[in-house]
Design a protein around this motif. Structure first.
Motif, PDB file in Angstrom:
ATOM      1  N   GLN A 104      46.190  78.393  64.136  1.00  0.00           N
ATOM      2  CA  GLN A 104      47.110  79.478  63.785  1.00  0.00           C
ATOM      3  C   GLN A 104      47.940  79.924  64.981  1.00  0.00           C
ATOM      4  N   ALA A 105      47.274  80.166  66.121  1.00  0.00           N
ATOM      5  CA  ALA A 105      48.008  80.652  67.285  1.00  0.00           C
ATOM      6  C   ALA A 105      49.036  79.619  67.724  1.00  0.00           C
ATOM      7  N   PHE A 106      48.646  78.368  67.637  1.00  0.00           N
ATOM      8  CA  PHE A 106      49.553  77.290  68.026  1.00  0.00           C
ATOM      9  C   PHE A 106      50.782  77.265  67.133  1.00  0.00           C
ATOM     10  N   GLN A 107      50.552  77.407  65.839  1.00  0.00           N
ATOM     11  CA  GLN A 107      51.681  77.369  64.916  1.00  0.00           C
ATOM     12  C   GLN A 107      52.588  78.593  65.101  1.00  0.00           C
ATOM     13  N   GLU A 108      51.955  79.747  65.346  1.00  0.00           N
ATOM     14  CA  GLU A 108      52.775  80.946  65.588  1.00  0.00           C
ATOM     15  C   GLU A 108      53.606  80.768  66.847  1.00  0.00           C
ATOM     16  N   ALA A 109      52.962  80.203  67.869  1.00  0.00           N
ATOM     17  CA  ALA A 109      53.672  79.978  69.130  1.00  0.00           C
ATOM     18  C   ALA A 109      54.829  79.024  68.918  1.00  0.00           C
ATOM     19  N   ARG A 110      54.589  77.993  68.134  1.00  0.00           N
ATOM     20  CA  ARG A 110      55.672  77.034  67.889  1.00  0.00           C
ATOM     21  C   ARG A 110      56.817  77.690  67.147  1.00  0.00           C
ATOM     22  N   LYS A 111      56.478  78.588  66.240  1.00  0.00           N
ATOM     23  CA  LYS A 111      57.524  79.288  65.495  1.00  0.00           C
ATOM     24  C   LYS A 111      58.398  80.092  66.455  1.00  0.00           C
ATOM     25  N   LEU A 112      57.733  80.824  67.338  1.00  0.00           N
ATOM     26  CA  LEU A 112      58.453  81.656  68.303  1.00  0.00           C
ATOM     27  C   LEU A 112      59.345  80.801  69.197  1.00  0.00           C
ATOM     28  N   LEU A 113      58.777  79.681  69.650  1.00  0.00           N
ATOM     29  CA  LEU A 113      59.536  78.823  70.566  1.00  0.00           C
ATOM     30  C   LEU A 113      60.719  78.180  69.849  1.00  0.00           C
ATOM     31  N   ALA A 114      60.513  77.824  68.571  1.00  0.00           N
ATOM     32  CA  ALA A 114      61.618  77.237  67.810  1.00  0.00           C
ATOM     33  C   ALA A 114      62.750  78.249  67.644  1.00  0.00           C
ATOM     34  N   GLU A 115      62.354  79.475  67.411  1.00  0.00           N
ATOM     35  CA  GLU A 115      63.350  80.544  67.269  1.00  0.00           C
ATOM     36  C   GLU A 115      64.159  80.678  68.569  1.00  0.00           C
ATOM     37  N   ASP A 116      63.440  80.642  69.680  1.00  0.00           N
ATOM     38  CA  ASP A 116      64.101  80.745  70.975  1.00  0.00           C
ATOM     39  C   ASP A 116      65.052  79.576  71.187  1.00  0.00           C
ATOM     40  N   ARG A 117      64.610  78.406  70.752  1.00  0.00           N
ATOM     41  CA  ARG A 117      65.464  77.227  70.915  1.00  0.00           C
ATOM     42  C   ARG A 117      66.738  77.368  70.099  1.00  0.00           C
ATOM     43  N   GLU A 118      66.606  77.905  68.901  1.00  0.00           N
ATOM     44  CA  GLU A 118      67.800  78.128  68.070  1.00  0.00           C
ATOM     45  C   GLU A 118      68.780  79.057  68.784  1.00  0.00           C
ATOM     46  N   GLU A 119      68.214  80.093  69.393  1.00  0.00           N
ATOM     47  CA  GLU A 119      69.071  81.023  70.133  1.00  0.00           C
ATOM     48  C   GLU A 119      69.823  80.313  71.245  1.00  0.00           C
ATOM     49  N   LYS A 120      69.106  79.472  71.949  1.00  0.00           N
ATOM     50  CA  LYS A 120      69.714  78.770  73.089  1.00  0.00           C
ATOM     51  C   LYS A 120      70.822  77.839  72.597  1.00  0.00           C
ATOM     52  N   ILE A 121      70.574  77.195  71.473  1.00  0.00           N
ATOM     53  CA  ILE A 121      71.584  76.262  70.964  1.00  0.00           C
ATOM     54  C   ILE A 121      72.820  77.022  70.508  1.00  0.00           C
ATOM     55  N   ALA A 122      72.580  78.178  69.882  1.00  0.00           N
ATOM     56  CA  ALA A 122      73.729  79.013  69.490  1.00  0.00           C
ATOM     57  C   ALA A 122      74.509  79.445  70.728  1.00  0.00           C
TER      58      ALA A 122
END
Lengths: 179, 460
Positions: free
Chosen positions: B98-116
């Motif tokens: 669970q923690a891993f998946q939550e962390a991945r979600k957060l990191l993916a969100e951050d990556r989207e921000e960076k790409i934007a």
């Protein structure tokens, strides 16, 4: 600095082992080994004279202090050992946690900056405003920044200089508290 | 057997039982083998399931024996192999922690921000490029500066978008990173700067490469040296027969794009007896060598001579009696990928092999506008194979031994001192049996005989 920390030694422990009094376990043991478990003296414990020098300051914490001192200079715990996938998961979670902390910190900073700038612009607005009535420019600003009632006998209590919080409590531990 | 049973119940199986449909099982052969696993000591009759003989999934003793005989031994422990057999093949990113998946979600969100952010920056760059230069306060120059800083910021964002990805980290650690991508170049550079660059800088300072060869130098490329398939750490003292063939280099630049480089091997410790000093000699010089982050390997022996090599490889050698020679290997960047005139290099440097000709890397750099970017070195000293190497290379001087001239002290000899020395005269005849040990002259074994350079022994 991380160090070994064992709770067992920190629990309050009687400094001197209590003499065997009539509890059920000692009674049964005494029945088994009458010679071994017989107390050395038959005088009641309360009537015994206290030995000199044993009752120094910090006496009751002696074991705790010894344990703390021992742990303070003990070995560092071994490093975390993880297999590759687990280490990568750990790393991912760690990175995400750091990112989260940074976000929280930066949003707090932004909010504080916004509030500060709001106050600053309000003051600036007051400074360039004329009035009321025949008062000149900057009157409102001067009045707003007057420090009346902050010092002296009729002043605002100093307790209000800090944010009012629930902790620490005024009474540290309420012994009379009942559910 | 019981341990195998424990393994046979991985976490994933229990957690993913609800949506088992999309997950392809690893094997179709043995259903529910987690429950019925038994060690089979005898080979079963008839056709054998290929899963049993796969080195990743073989568990039975007879299968393991077969694999050992076939030369493909089973991989990992039997416990691991059994776990692989019985677990569903879930990709690493989808592991249900669970923690891993939550962390991945957060990191993916951050990556989207960076790409934007990258997209926004690119748009900004486009606007600046299309706008008239007169709109900017500092004119064209200011606009170029703005574009440059935006470009830098975009590069930074590209790295930040990918830096938190565990798959990228894994791929980089496995050495599978694509050096065309900025994130892998960044990680490689960080790793190089953490250790190997420090080593190289230490070699540069402790072997006095600066200022002996160049006044200042800071390496930019990771250069590794190989002789006869063996990697050589920078500064190693190598035997002459090893260094007889030209080395192989692995030059890793960390910035994108193709470039042309010049490679120089020089020896700054050539003894010049006539001048009572040392000179430098060029052992190898090749120019216009194409290099990019994706193909760092470069075998000097494979370079076509006509196009690149100005000075062919001269094996490293040190005459008998001379101190060790440093053989410095420099990689010089050619500015803007401009090719050099190899014929001109040849005419300048090919014939100059005698100690009277002092090769200067600084002069080469200034003549052709090169930028020193990479460095490594090895050392050579006289050993039993050097004479043969020199003979094969056609270099004279293998029969010469260099010897340092002894410089005698100009101070007068000191009078003998000490209690014993004072009691040598006939007045102390009765003490002579106690006054044998005089400092610098004699000891308990007798007179000290000092060796002289001319071979004759002398008393005292």
């Amino acid at each position: 600095m991380p160090f070994h920390f064992s709770l067992g030694g920190l629990l309050a422990r009687p400094a001197v082992t209590a003499p065997f009094t009539g509890t059920t376990t000692t009674a049964s043991l005494r029945a088994l080994f009458p010679n071994i478990l017989r107390p050395f003296s038959t005088t009641p414990a309360s009537q015994k004279r206290k030995k000199k020098g044993k009752e120094g300051p910090g006496h009751e914490f002696r074991h705790r202090v010894a344990k703390l001192r021992g742990n303070l200079h003990g070995y560092a715990p071994p490093p975390l050992r993880m297999a590759r996938n687990r280490w990568l998961r750990h790393w991912t979670i760690h990175r995400a946690w750091q990112l989260h902390q940074r976000r929280v910190r930066e949003s707090l900073e932004r909010e504080r900056m916004r509030m500060h700038q709001g106050m600053h612009s309000a003051c600036e607005e007051l400074r360039v405003t004329e009035g009321p009535g025949l008062k000149g420019e900057g009157y409102l600003y001067r009045v707003a920044l007057e420090k009346k009632g902050l010092y002296g006998l009729n002043a605002v209590p100093i307790e209000y200089a800090r944010l009012q919080t629930e902790t620490p409590a005024r009474i540290a531990w309420d012994h009379d508290w009942k559910r | 057997m019981s341990s195998c049973r424990q393994v046979g119940r991985p976490l994933a199986q229990r957690l993913l039982r609800q949506d088992a449909a999309p997950l392809r099982p690893f094997t179709t052969s043995s259903p529910a083998s987690a429950q019925v696993y038994k060690v089979v000591r005898e080979r079963p009759e008839g056709e054998v399931d290929p899963v049993e003989l796969d080195p990743n999934t073989a568990v039975h003793p007879w299968a393991e024996k077969d694999l050992w005989k076939a030369g493909t031994p089973p991989i990992g422990s039997r416990r691991r192999r059994y776990a692989i057999r019985t677990s569903q093949n879930i990709p690493f990113e989808q592991l249900p922690y669970q923690a891993f998946q939550e962390a991945r979600k957060l990191l993916a969100e951050d990556r989207e921000e960076k790409i934007a952010a990258i997209k926004a920056e690119v748009e900004k760059m486009r606007k600046i490029r299309e706008a008239d230069a007169s709109l900017f306060k500092g004119g064209e120059k200011k606009r170029e500066m703005k574009l440059q800083s935006l470009r830098q910021h975009i590069e930074w964002l590209k790295i930040q978008a990918d830096i938190n990805d565990p798959c990228i980290k894994r791929r980089f650690e496995d050495g599978l990173g694509d050096m065309n991508k900025p994130i892998y170049r960044y990680l490689a550079q960080r790793r190089w700067e953490a250790y190997e660059r420090k080593i190289i800088e230490q070699r540069i300072s402790q072997f006095h490469i600066t200022p002996d060869i160049l006044p200042t130098f800071s390496p930019q490329y990771d250069v590794q040296l190989f002789f006869r398939r063996a990697k050589v750490p920078a500064g190693k003292l190598l035997p002459s027969d090893i260094t007889e063939v030209p080395p192989r280099l692995r030059i890793q630049p960390f910035d994108a794009g193709d470039r042309l480089v010049t490679i120089v091997i020089l020896d700054p410790d050539v003894p010049n007896v006539a001048a009572d000093g040392f000179t430098k000699r060029c052992h190898y010089l090749a120019a216009n060598i194409p290099l990019s982050p994706t193909n760092p390997a470069l075998a000097l022996s494979r370079l076509p001579d006509a196009d690149h090599v100005a000075v062919p490889y001269l094996p490293a050698f040190a005459q008998k009696g001379s101190p060790y020679h440093r053989l410095a290997i420099f990689v010089l960047d050619q500015p803007d990928g401009r090719p050099l005139d190899v014929a001109k290099l040849r005419s300048l440097y090919a014939a100059n092999k005698t100690p009277e000709h002092n090769f200067s890397l600084k002069s080469l750099r200034d003549k052709f506008g090169l930028r020193p970017a990479g460095f490594t070195l090895f050392r050579a000293a006289w050993d039993e194979t050097t004479a043969d190497v020199m003979r094969r290379a056609g270099v004279p001087g293998a029969d010469v031994e260099l010897r340092p001239t002894r410089v005698r002290s100009l101070k007068p000899p000191k009078p003998l001192r000490g209690w014993e020395a004072k009691r040598q005269g006939p007045k102390y005849r009765h003490l002579w049996k106690y006054t044998k040990r005089i400092r610098g002259l004699s000891n308990a074994k007798g007179w000290i005989i000092k060796k002289r350079g001319d071979g004759g022994g002398r008393r005292g």
